[in-house]
Design a protein around this motif. Sequence first.
Motif, short mmCIF file in Angstrom:
data_model
loop_
_atom_site.label_atom_id
_atom_site.label_comp_id
_atom_site.label_asym_id
_atom_site.label_seq_id
_atom_site.Cartn_x
_atom_site.Cartn_y
_atom_site.Cartn_z
N UNK B 2 0.83 -1.22 0.00
CA UNK B 2 0.00 0.00 0.00
C UNK B 2 0.86 1.26 0.00
N UNK B 3 0.33 2.30 -0.58
CA UNK B 3 1.02 3.59 -0.53
C UNK B 3 0.78 4.20 0.85
N UNK B 4 1.78 4.83 1.41
CA UNK B 4 1.62 5.40 2.75
C UNK B 4 2.13 6.83 2.86
N UNK B 5 1.60 7.50 3.87
CA UNK B 5 2.13 8.78 4.32
C UNK B 5 2.53 8.54 5.77
N UNK B 6 3.68 9.04 6.17
CA UNK B 6 4.07 8.96 7.58
C UNK B 6 4.54 10.35 7.98
N UNK B 7 3.93 10.89 9.02
CA UNK B 7 4.39 12.20 9.47
C UNK B 7 4.42 12.27 10.99
N UNK B 8 5.16 13.26 11.47
CA UNK B 8 5.39 13.40 12.91
C UNK B 8 4.89 14.74 13.40
#
Lengths: 147, 103
Positions: B2-8
């Motif tokens: 799956x395509x993902x976004x990860x942010x903090x």
Amino acid sequence: MLKKWEPFDEVEELLRTMDEFSKALASVFPTRETELAVSWTPSVEVYEKDDSLVIRAEVPGVSKKDLKVEIIDDTLRISGERKEKDEVKRENYYRSEIRYGSFCRTIPIPPNFDTSKVEATFKDGILTVTLPKREEAKPKTVEVKVK
Amino acid sequence: MPRVDVYETDEKVVLVAEMPGVKKEDLKVEVRDNLLKVRGEKKPVEVEGEEVSGEIRYGVYERSFVLSPVLDTTKIEASYENGMLYLTLPKKEEAKPREIEIK
């Protein structure tokens, strides 16, 4: 070697040139109408059944209210916008693979389907559009008596 | 995959994964030690008919992530909405930014 003259080859060549020209124009003057102006394109699948046409489009992360399904002449147009849930600064991203913004996809509808009776459902990020086949186009079984 | 976004953010790390067509019951999120595994099975819809064009792929979405030790793996929250999986991984208290009072 001599080649047989095919007048329709020249017509096709002309159509291709015109198509390229209009695409070049669209990239210079983007509008909502051109698929080149959108930021992402959903995947679509089309199935033809005996009594209907089923079109499915993957539009994850799009809310129902941001989704639009239209029939324009003999084409189905699916458009909308995917919005980010949080406002996050770009530098806080570790990975950014999902594309947000508007999308648009048009699918031609064959003439034997009834565009006045379109049904659409939306579940788990998949939009399903169903168009019934026109009565006269449905396969009929005719019993033939053998004498 | 799956395509993902990860942010903090200051308090947490958020992971968003695109998993259209997966039913909630076919979705699994697992944490083992410092490894987070996301898995979703996208079962083909049964359609009797002729496929005219098909760009949608069916099968398994699977992806693993190594978690930072500052994250509190006991407090991970997951939600699934419109084909998107949202995971919130809060930071441990001591890892959150804090202001020190000047006496």
